[in-house]
Design a protein around this motif. Structure first.
Motif, PDB file in Angstrom:
ATOM      1  N   GLU A 177     -13.063  -9.985  -4.134  1.00  0.00           N
ATOM      2  CA  GLU A 177     -12.632  -8.784  -3.407  1.00  0.00           C
ATOM      3  C   GLU A 177     -12.715  -9.018  -1.889  1.00  0.00           C
ATOM      4  OE1 GLU A 177     -14.523  -5.174  -4.711  1.00  0.00           O
ATOM      5  OE2 GLU A 177     -12.992  -3.968  -3.718  1.00  0.00           O
ATOM      6  N   TRP A 178     -13.750  -9.705  -1.457  1.00  0.00           N
ATOM      7  CA  TRP A 178     -13.893 -10.029  -0.030  1.00  0.00           C
ATOM      8  C   TRP A 178     -12.741 -10.931   0.427  1.00  0.00           C
ATOM      9  CZ3 TRP A 178     -14.561 -14.585   2.712  1.00  0.00           C
ATOM     10  CH2 TRP A 178     -15.001 -14.461   4.034  1.00  0.00           C
ATOM     11  N   LEU A 179     -12.403 -11.923  -0.390  1.00  0.00           N
ATOM     12  CA  LEU A 179     -11.358 -12.885  -0.019  1.00  0.00           C
ATOM     13  C   LEU A 179      -9.991 -12.222   0.151  1.00  0.00           C
ATOM     14  CD1 LEU A 179     -12.492 -15.836  -2.278  1.00  0.00           C
ATOM     15  CD2 LEU A 179     -12.021 -16.056   0.176  1.00  0.00           C
ATOM     16  N   ILE A 180      -9.626 -11.333  -0.743  1.00  0.00           N
ATOM     17  CA  ILE A 180      -8.289 -10.722  -0.605  1.00  0.00           C
ATOM     18  C   ILE A 180      -8.259  -9.807   0.618  1.00  0.00           C
ATOM     19  CG2 ILE A 180      -8.804  -8.949  -2.374  1.00  0.00           C
ATOM     20  CD1 ILE A 180      -5.332 -10.378  -1.520  1.00  0.00           C
ATOM     21  N   LYS A 181      -9.370  -9.113   0.872  1.00  0.00           N
ATOM     22  CA  LYS A 181      -9.412  -8.230   2.047  1.00  0.00           C
ATOM     23  C   LYS A 181      -9.276  -9.077   3.325  1.00  0.00           C
ATOM     24  CE  LYS A 181     -12.959  -5.496   4.257  1.00  0.00           C
ATOM     25  NZ  LYS A 181     -13.766  -6.675   4.667  1.00  0.00           N
ATOM     26  N   GLU A 182     -10.001 -10.148   3.427  1.00  0.00           N
ATOM     27  CA  GLU A 182      -9.944 -11.013   4.614  1.00  0.00           C
ATOM     28  C   GLU A 182      -8.594 -11.706   4.736  1.00  0.00           C
ATOM     29  OE1 GLU A 182     -12.426 -11.533   7.092  1.00  0.00           O
ATOM     30  OE2 GLU A 182     -13.084  -9.661   6.156  1.00  0.00           O
ATOM     31  N   LEU A 183      -8.077 -12.188   3.603  1.00  0.00           N
ATOM     32  CA  LEU A 183      -6.768 -12.851   3.638  1.00  0.00           C
ATOM     33  C   LEU A 183      -5.718 -11.920   4.241  1.00  0.00           C
ATOM     34  CD1 LEU A 183      -5.018 -15.040   1.029  1.00  0.00           C
ATOM     35  CD2 LEU A 183      -3.881 -12.933   1.702  1.00  0.00           C
ATOM     36  N   LYS A 184      -5.786 -10.642   3.848  1.00  0.00           N
ATOM     37  CA  LYS A 184      -4.788  -9.682   4.326  1.00  0.00           C
ATOM     38  C   LYS A 184      -4.922  -9.378   5.815  1.00  0.00           C
ATOM     39  CE  LYS A 184      -3.771  -7.175   0.066  1.00  0.00           C
ATOM     40  NZ  LYS A 184      -2.439  -6.550   0.205  1.00  0.00           N
ATOM     41  N   SER A 185      -6.050  -9.752   6.430  1.00  0.00           N
ATOM     42  CA  SER A 185      -6.136  -9.474   7.863  1.00  0.00           C
ATOM     43  C   SER A 185      -6.163 -10.733   8.730  1.00  0.00           C
ATOM     44  CB  SER A 185      -7.359  -8.587   8.166  1.00  0.00           C
ATOM     45  OG  SER A 185      -8.537  -9.298   7.961  1.00  0.00           O
ATOM     46  N   THR A 186      -6.295 -11.905   8.126  1.00  0.00           N
ATOM     47  CA  THR A 186      -6.399 -13.106   8.969  1.00  0.00           C
ATOM     48  C   THR A 186      -5.327 -14.174   8.711  1.00  0.00           C
ATOM     49  OG1 THR A 186      -7.877 -14.280   7.447  1.00  0.00           O
ATOM     50  CG2 THR A 186      -8.918 -12.863   9.095  1.00  0.00           C
ATOM     51  N   VAL A 187      -4.792 -14.257   7.508  1.00  0.00           N
ATOM     52  CA  VAL A 187      -3.886 -15.371   7.198  1.00  0.00           C
ATOM     53  C   VAL A 187      -2.458 -15.001   7.634  1.00  0.00           C
ATOM     54  CG1 VAL A 187      -2.931 -16.798   5.349  1.00  0.00           C
ATOM     55  CG2 VAL A 187      -5.357 -16.161   5.311  1.00  0.00           C
ATOM     56  N   PRO A 188      -1.853 -15.807   8.528  1.00  0.00           N
ATOM     57  CA  PRO A 188      -0.553 -15.433   9.084  1.00  0.00           C
ATOM     58  C   PRO A 188       0.603 -15.554   8.091  1.00  0.00           C
ATOM     59  CG  PRO A 188      -1.272 -17.516  10.017  1.00  0.00           C
ATOM     60  CD  PRO A 188      -2.401 -17.008   9.170  1.00  0.00           C
ATOM     61  N   ILE A 189       0.749 -14.504   7.298  1.00  0.00           N
ATOM     62  CA  ILE A 189       1.849 -14.355   6.352  1.00  0.00           C
ATOM     63  C   ILE A 189       2.333 -12.917   6.513  1.00  0.00           C
ATOM     64  CG2 ILE A 189       2.502 -14.343   3.899  1.00  0.00           C
ATOM     65  CD1 ILE A 189       0.351 -16.428   3.377  1.00  0.00           C
ATOM     66  N   TRP A 190       3.657 -12.736   6.458  1.00  0.00           N
ATOM     67  CA  TRP A 190       4.229 -11.394   6.651  1.00  0.00           C
ATOM     68  C   TRP A 190       5.154 -11.077   5.503  1.00  0.00           C
ATOM     69  CZ3 TRP A 190       3.762 -15.279  10.074  1.00  0.00           C
ATOM     70  CH2 TRP A 190       2.882 -15.069  11.135  1.00  0.00           C
ATOM     71  N   LYS A 191       5.270  -9.773   5.282  1.00  0.00           N
ATOM     72  CA  LYS A 191       6.039  -9.265   4.147  1.00  0.00           C
ATOM     73  C   LYS A 191       7.140  -8.359   4.667  1.00  0.00           C
ATOM     74  CE  LYS A 191       3.589  -5.983   1.932  1.00  0.00           C
ATOM     75  NZ  LYS A 191       2.548  -5.563   0.970  1.00  0.00           N
ATOM     76  N   LYS A 192       8.341  -8.584   4.192  1.00  0.00           N
ATOM     77  CA  LYS A 192       9.458  -7.698   4.532  1.00  0.00           C
ATOM     78  C   LYS A 192       9.835  -6.920   3.283  1.00  0.00           C
ATOM     79  CE  LYS A 192      13.608  -9.451   5.461  1.00  0.00           C
ATOM     80  NZ  LYS A 192      14.655 -10.118   6.266  1.00  0.00           N
ATOM     81  N   GLU A 193       9.802  -5.592   3.398  1.00  0.00           N
ATOM     82  CA  GLU A 193      10.210  -4.767   2.259  1.00  0.00           C
ATOM     83  C   GLU A 193      11.692  -4.465   2.392  1.00  0.00           C
ATOM     84  OE1 GLU A 193       7.497  -1.432   2.077  1.00  0.00           O
ATOM     85  OE2 GLU A 193       6.014  -2.679   1.045  1.00  0.00           O
ATOM     86  N   VAL A 194      12.426  -4.748   1.322  1.00  0.00           N
ATOM     87  CA  VAL A 194      13.868  -4.523   1.339  1.00  0.00           C
ATOM     88  C   VAL A 194      14.174  -3.358   0.392  1.00  0.00           C
ATOM     89  CG1 VAL A 194      16.132  -5.551   0.955  1.00  0.00           C
ATOM     90  CG2 VAL A 194      14.244  -6.959   1.825  1.00  0.00           C
ATOM     91  N   TYR A 195      14.803  -2.312   0.961  1.00  0.00           N
ATOM     92  CA  TYR A 195      15.172  -1.130   0.184  1.00  0.00           C
ATOM     93  C   TYR A 195      16.679  -1.151  -0.023  1.00  0.00           C
ATOM     94  CZ  TYR A 195      10.772   0.036   2.464  1.00  0.00           C
ATOM     95  OH  TYR A 195       9.504   0.003   2.934  1.00  0.00           O
ATOM     96  N   ALA A 196      17.185  -0.202  -0.799  1.00  0.00           N
ATOM     97  CA  ALA A 196      18.638  -0.092  -0.992  1.00  0.00           C
ATOM     98  C   ALA A 196      19.323   0.114   0.361  1.00  0.00           C
ATOM     99  CB  ALA A 196      18.954   1.066  -1.933  1.00  0.00           C
ATOM    100  N   ASP A 197      18.654   0.842   1.278  1.00  0.00           N
ATOM    101  CA  ASP A 197      19.307   1.236   2.532  1.00  0.00           C
ATOM    102  C   ASP A 197      18.641   0.655   3.781  1.00  0.00           C
ATOM    103  OD1 ASP A 197      16.944   2.526   2.273  1.00  0.00           O
ATOM    104  OD2 ASP A 197      17.688   4.488   2.940  1.00  0.00           O
ATOM    105  N   GLY A 198      18.030  -0.498   3.659  1.00  0.00           N
ATOM    106  CA  GLY A 198      17.452  -1.068   4.874  1.00  0.00           C
ATOM    107  C   GLY A 198      16.283  -1.973   4.542  1.00  0.00           C
ATOM    108  N   GLU A 199      15.639  -2.480   5.594  1.00  0.00           N
ATOM    109  CA  GLU A 199      14.507  -3.369   5.377  1.00  0.00           C
ATOM    110  C   GLU A 199      13.566  -3.249   6.555  1.00  0.00           C
ATOM    111  OE1 GLU A 199      16.872  -7.036   5.062  1.00  0.00           O
ATOM    112  OE2 GLU A 199      16.125  -7.568   7.046  1.00  0.00           O
TER     113      GLU A 199
END
Lengths: 83, 140, 140, 83
Positions: free
Chosen positions: C111-133
């Motif tokens: 649980e600690w690792l996923i929390k830290e990964l989400k704030s320190t590891v430089p990876i980004w997510k783009k959400e793509v919707y029907a009408d935009g991203e």
């Protein structure tokens, strides 16, 4: 009146049986039947504090005061250790 | 409850298959506990294990556990599979998998489920050593 | 650290393979987080996601995370695999797997690792919707 | 003196570049270079509070006061959102 008693793991080893049939009186509650099992299988109490053994009736943990009916399925076993 | 599952089997367990069996569109995280046979316990070397279940009662207790977890945690679905019979070192004895929209509840529920399973579900473990064997007694 | 692993890949992730890749004789439990693409986030329907990484830095940060977890928890080994590129609904984006002699430490560390990964590891997510991203911004 | 600047995700979209080369002075520290990047790519600050952007030097998060050398690899990006 007859009931079936099942043994598992350590209790099966101690009684050298996986199941037994015992004759009980009409108005028996779980605690009475339990004492009868201990009398019939003294190896159980030789190796275990009675309180450390668990008892079920028709696949539900018993509190000791349930009324027992003909054909009920009882079981006696040590604290569980699965997982 | 329709999405939950609980099973007892003699066959080897596939952790990935259990963890990915049910993924619902509102979920984003699954936390899975994979419990397996440890070679060394308190310095003593285990040769193999034998698990035995009071199967119909064990399934009833698993069902109750799942109902309680569903009442107490914000989770979507639960899978519990326990293997019985002879297990070698490293083989999986139990898999508990919890899926939820957010991970926190899945971690909590998964940890709660394994703790409760170990004290309520009638399954027993026999440790077999080079020089003997013993039915392990839980902490009732 | 020799038993730990951390990877970034474009290929689909196999949760079971990652969870079972390293099982050491002193271990008895592995806790695994499987994070995947949720269809609905705050009521909005996602069509698919795109993950992008600053790969060499992300790998360095993963390595640091693993070192910190090894210092802070009584665990044996850790595996972290993050997928990048286009991911469909239900596909796994990240797997974190922690093995330990006893389960408590594995739950905590995972649980600690996923929390830290989400704030320190430089990876980004783009959400793509029907009408935009939209590129999702974390909480720095 | 030249350094490479990388952009990812939102910053790549805003600058319409994945990387750029910028000319800096000999005694520049990270904070100076950052200001220079903002001047050269004003779209970054149009869309973001400067403080919400993260900055790395040679793949390590920057505190702002590191001395920059020829050939360093800088990167500027928004708060990470992997997982």
């Amino acid at each position: 009146m007859k009931v079936k008693v099942l043994f598992f793991g350590a209790t099966a080893d101690l009684t050298r049986k996986r199941q037994a049939e015992i004759e009980i009186t009409e108005d028996a509650v779980a605690a009475n039947v339990l004492e009868q099992i201990f009398a019939e299988f003294p190896s159980l109490v030789k190796h275990h504090d009675k309180k450390s053994l668990l008892f079920s009736i028709n696949q539900e943990y018993s509190s000791g005061d349930e009324k027992i009916k003909e054909g009920d399925e009882l079981a006696i076993f040590t604290a569980v250790s699965g997982g | 409850m329709e999405q939950d599952f609980y099973e007892i089997t003699n066959d080897p367990l596939d952790v990935g298959e259990i963890a990915r069996r049910i993924i619902l569109p509102e979920c984003g995280a699954t936390v899975t506990l994979d419990g397996y046979v440890r070679k060394f316990t308190k310095g003593r070397e285990t040769e193999h294990l034998v698990y035995e279940a009071y199967e119909p009662m064990a399934l009833k207790e698993m069902e109750k556990l799942i109902q309680r977890a569903q009442e107490n945690f914000e989770i979507t679905n639960i899978g519990i599979v326990h293997r019985i019979g002879r297990l070698e070192i490293g083989e999986t004895s139990v898999v508990i998998s919890v899926a939820s929209p957010h991970r926190r509840a899945a971690f909590e529920a998964c940890e709660w489920l394994i703790k409760e399973l170990k004290s309520t579900v009638p399954i027993w473990k026999k440790e077999v050593y080079a020089d003997g064997e013993v039915w392990v007694e839980g902490e009732a």
